[in-house]
Design an enzyme around this catalytic site. Structure first.
Site, mmCIF file in Angstrom:
data_model
loop_
_atom_site.group_PDB
_atom_site.id
_atom_site.type_symbol
_atom_site.label_atom_id
_atom_site.label_comp_id
_atom_site.label_asym_id
_atom_site.label_seq_id
_atom_site.Cartn_x
_atom_site.Cartn_y
_atom_site.Cartn_z
ATOM 1 N N ASP A 387 0.844 -1.193 0.000
ATOM 2 C CA ASP A 387 0.000 0.000 0.000
ATOM 3 C C ASP A 387 0.883 1.248 0.000
ATOM 4 O O ASP A 387 2.083 1.188 0.274
ATOM 5 C CB ASP A 387 -0.902 -0.004 1.237
ATOM 6 N N GLU A 390 2.895 6.776 -2.908
ATOM 7 C CA GLU A 390 2.647 7.902 -3.815
ATOM 8 C C GLU A 390 3.720 8.974 -3.687
ATOM 9 O O GLU A 390 4.333 9.158 -2.621
ATOM 10 C CB GLU A 390 1.280 8.530 -3.515
ATOM 11 N N ASP A 451 -17.817 9.414 -9.039
ATOM 12 C CA ASP A 451 -17.055 10.059 -7.970
ATOM 13 C C ASP A 451 -16.462 9.002 -7.035
ATOM 14 O O ASP A 451 -16.743 8.963 -5.844
ATOM 15 C CB ASP A 451 -17.920 11.062 -7.213
#
Length: 633
Positions: A387, A390, A451
Site C-alpha cells: 500500500d 505515492e 465520484d
C-alpha cells in the site's frame, strides 16, 4: 527516423511524413492525416513568441521564435517528436481531438476526459489528490481522431491541466477532510480552457505525438512505447477471487476473526484463492512480526488457511513508526528519507506520522526485502499487499540516497514488490507497466457514481488499460464503507457483476451480512468470474504480448462510430465478450451498444446481428440477478 519533405505555404511550414502532415504556424501547429485535421495546438504554445526562422533537414526541423526560443521537430515512422530547448507551455485543443482518454486514475473518473475540468497542477502520483489525481499516472493521452501524446521527459516540474478553469480555485490537500470527490475534478465548467495543457516552467520539455488511422491503432503505438510485462501474475492470484479483511473489519482484526472469516467464505460456498490480512496485524508500523496479542500463533493460522485453499498475504507500507525495532535499526543505518538537517523526515500519512523507507538506497532495499522474506518464511505467507508509495508522501525537500524525481518513488515501490514478492498487489504506478503484478485501483467509496464509486470501476479500468496497465485489480466489491457510508444489497450485487469479467476481483464486505438473495446472486457472479478464468487469462496474455488493452472501451471494436466514444458503462474483455453492467440504483433495464458483428446473449443464447455502424438494444432487460453479457460469434 523517417525522411521528410517540407514546403512553405500561407499557413506556415509544412512537414510531410508518410503518416501525416505537420504545419508549424506563427503561434502553434496543425496536424493532418490526409485532408482531415486530427490535432491542433491550443490557446498557448511555446513561449508565446512568433515564429521567425526555420531550418529543415531530411529528418528534422529547427524552429526559432522571436524571443530566442528553439524547437526541434523530428519525424519518426509513426510519430512526431517535439523537443524544446527551454521551459515552455504547450496546449492542445481538445475539440481537435474530439474525445480524450488515458492519463490514469482520477478521484472523479469522468469519461471521456474532456468532460472534466482538471486544474493545472504538478503532475504527481497522489493519494486522494486535491485536483483529483490518483495513485497511478502516465503523462499520455489518446484521442478519438487517432493520435496519442506521450511526454518523454516528465519531471516533478511538469504541470498538467485538462479543460482547466481559471476561475475556480483548486482545493488544498488535507488528509483530515478533502473536498467532495465529485469536485476532484469537477464536471467541465463554463469558461473552461478547452485545452490539454502541458507546462514546465523550470526545464526543457519533450513529447511525442503518435499518428495512426484510428484511436485503437494510436493506443497500440502508445502501449508499444510504454512497454509491457514479460509474464503473467501468479495464476492463483488471478484465477480465483481475492478476499480481504479491510472493508469488513478495518483495523479490528485478530487470529480468531481471520480464521472465522475464512470459514464463513467456505461455508457459504464461495470461491477464493487468496486471503489478505490488512492493517492492523502489526503492533507498530514497520514491524515485521505479527502482534502476539492479536495473532498468538500466526504460523498455525496460515497453515489452517492454506488447508482451506487460501494463499495468505499481509498488508505493508513503506512507512516505519516510532516504537518498532526496525525503525530504530533503519535510523542507525541511514535507511530513511532525511530532512535538510540529516535527521529522519517525519511524514504525515493516514495513520499518523511515520518515517519513509529510502527506496533509492540499495542497501535499504535489500534490508527491507530480507526483513519481509524472514516474515514470509517464518509464517508461511505467499506474498504482500503493498500500500501507499505515492509521490506526494516523498517530501519535496526530502533528502534521499540518490536524487530522484518524486514520481520515481512510486515506480521504485512497485519495482520492489515485483522483484522480491511477485505474489503481490500495489496501488501506485509511474511508467510501471512492465511489472507482472496486480495494480489496484485507489480505495473506492461505497457510492454509485463516477465520484470514486461503482461507475468509476469501469472508467478507471479503461483509463489504466488504455495507458498499458494490463493487470489491474478494481479494489473491493462494494467499496470501503468509509465515513459511515455503507454499501447496500443492490450496490453489492451490481458491483460484483461489474467486476466479474475483469482480470481480478476482490471481496471484503460479506454478501451473507445481507440476505440469502444477495448470497445467491453474488455467488453466481463469483462463480462466473471463475468460469471465465481461461478467457480472462488468455486475454491478459494476448494483451501483454501484442500491446493492446485487455479491457477495452467499446470504441475499440467500432472506431468509426461516434456514439461508441461516449459510452462509459460498457467494456470489452479482449475481443470475445461485451460487458454492460448496471451502475445506477433502482435500474432494471439499460441501453446496450453492440459493435458491428454477431453477438450471443451469454444467458439466453439469443443472437443479435449488429449493423456496420453498430446497433443499440434499447431498454434491454437487466433485473437484479442479471448482468447483460454478450459473446462474439
Amino acid at each position: 527516423m523517417t525522411s521528410l519533405t517540407a514546403d512553405l505555404n500561407a499557413e506556415g511550414v509544412t512537414f510531410h511524413a508518410p503518416h501525416s502532415a505537420l504545419t508549424l504556424t506563427q503561434h502553434g501547429f496543425i496536424l493532418r492525416r490526409g485532408n482531415k485535421i486530427i490535432l491542433t495546438s491550443g490557446k498557448s504554445w511555446g513561449t508565446g513568441a512568433a515564429l521567425i526562422d526555420h531550418k529543415v533537414g531530411s529528418r528534422h526541423g529547427i524552429f526559432k521564435y522571436a524571443d530566442g526560443a528553439i524547437l526541434n521537430v523530428f519525424a519518426f515512422e509513426d510519430a512526431w517528436e517535439f523537443t524544446w530547448k527551454q521551459p515552455t507551455r504547450d496546449s492542445f485543443d481538445l475539440r481537435s481531438g474530439e474525445h480524450w482518454y488515458g492519463q490514469g486514475e482520477l478521484v472523479n473518473q469522468l469519461y471521456p476526459l474532456e468532460r472534466a475540468s482538471m486544474w493545472e497542477a504538478p503532475f504527481l502520483t497522489w493519494d486522494n489528490g486535491p485536483n483529483g489525481l490518483g495513485n497511478i499516472q502516465t503523462p499520455a493521452w489518446i484521442t478519438a481522431t487517432g493520435t496519442a501524446i506521450l511526454v518523454d521527459t516528465p519531471r516533478d516540474s511538469l504541470i498538467v491541466g485538462v479543460n482547466a478553469s481559471a476561475e475556480a480555485k483548486m482545493p488544498v490537500w488535507d488528509l483530515s477532510g478533502q473536498s467532495p470527490a465529485h469536485l476532484r475534478p469537477p464536471d467541465a465548467v463554463p469558461g473552461a480552457s478547452g485545452d490539454l495543457t502541458l507546462a514546465d516552467e523550470q526545464r526543457s520539455m519533450g513529447y511525442r505525438i503518435f499518428v495512426a488511422e484510428n484511436a485503437p491503432q494510436a493506443c497500440h503505438k502508445l502501449i508499444m512505447a510504454l512497454g509491457q510485462p514479460e509474464s503473467l501474475p501468479p495464476d492463483q492470484f488471478i484465477r480465483l477471487p481475492i478476499w480481504t479483511t479491510w472493508a469488513r473489519y478495518k483495523v479490528d482484526i485478530n487470529q480468531e476473526r481471520v480464521i472465522a472469516f475464512a470459514r464463513e467464505i467456505r461455508d457459504q460456498g464461495y470461491p477464493g484463492g487468496t486471503l489478505e490480512i490488512d492493517d492492523k496485524w502489526q503492533q507498530h508500523y514497520g514491524d515485521t512480526t505479527l502482534d502476539p496479542t492479536r495473532f498468538p500463533d500466526p504460523a498455525a493460522m496460515v497453515r489452517e488457511l492454506e488447508a482451506m485453499g487460501f494463499a495468505v498475504t499481509v498488508w505493508i507500507t513503506p512507512f516505519l513508526s516510532e516504537g518498532s525495532t526496525n525503525t530504530e535499526e533503519a535510523k542507525e543505518r541511514g535507511f530513511l528519507v532525511r530532512n535538510q538537517e540529516g535527521a529522519p523526515y517525519p511524514v504525515l500519512w493516514w495513520q499518523g506520522i511515520s518515517y519513509l523507507l529510502d527506496l533509492t538506497n540499495p542497501e535499504a532495499v535489500v534490508w527491507w526485502a530480507d526483513k519481509l522474506k524472514a516474515l514470509q518464511e517464518s509464517v508461511g505467507l505467499r506474498g504482500f499487499k503493498f500500500d501507499a508509495g505515492e509521490a506526494n508522501y516523498l517530501p519535496a525537500d526530502g533528502v534521499t540516497y540518490m536524487n530522484i524525481y518524486r514520481n520515481e518513488f512510486s515506480d521504485r515501490w512497485a519495482s520492489f514488490g515485483a522483484e522480491f514478492f511477485p505474489y503481490c498487489e500495489v496501488r501506485v504506478g509511474w511508467f510501471s507497466q512492465r511489472h507482472p503484478i496486480l495494480f489496484r485501483h485507489w480505495d473506492k467509496f461505497s457510492v454509485w457514481g463516477y465520484d470514486n464509486g461503482l461507475a468509476s470501476v469501469i472508467t478507471t479500468a479503461l483509463a489504466l488499460s488504455l495507458t498499458g496497465y494490463v493487470f489491474t485489480l478494481p479494489d473491493m466489491v462494494g467499496g470501503n464503507a468509509y465515513g459511515g457510508v455503507e454499501c447496500d444489497k443492490e450496490m453489492l450485487i451490481r458491483w460484483t457483476q461489474a467486476s466479474a469479467a475483469m482480470l481480478s476481483i476482490q471481496f471484503s464486505i460479506a454478501p451473507w451480512d445481507f440476505d440469502q438473495e444477495t448470497v445467491s446472486i453474488c455467488r453466481k457472479y463469483a462463480d462466473l468470474f471463475v468460469s471465465l478464468a481461461e478467457d480472462r487469462i488468455s486475454a491478459a496474455d494476448e494483451a501483454r504480448q501484442t500491446c493492446v488493452p485487455m479491457l477495452r472501451p467499446v470504441w475499440w471494436a467500432a472506431p468509426h462510430v461516434s456514439d461508441a466514444y461516449l459510452i462509459p458503462d460498457q467494456y470489452l474483455l479482449g475481443n470475445k465478450y461485451l460487458v454492460a453492467p448496471v451502475v445506477q440504483a433502482g435500474v432494471r433495464t439499460r441501453d446496450v451498444f453492440l459493435p458491428p458483428g454477431k453477438w450471443r446473449d451469454y444467458w439466453t443464447g439469443q443472437t443479435y446481428l449488429a449493423a456496420e455502424m453498430g446497433s443499440w438494444l434499447r431498454d434491454f432487460p437487466a433485473p437484479l440477478d442479471t448482468l447483460p453479457l454478450f459473446v462474439r460469434e
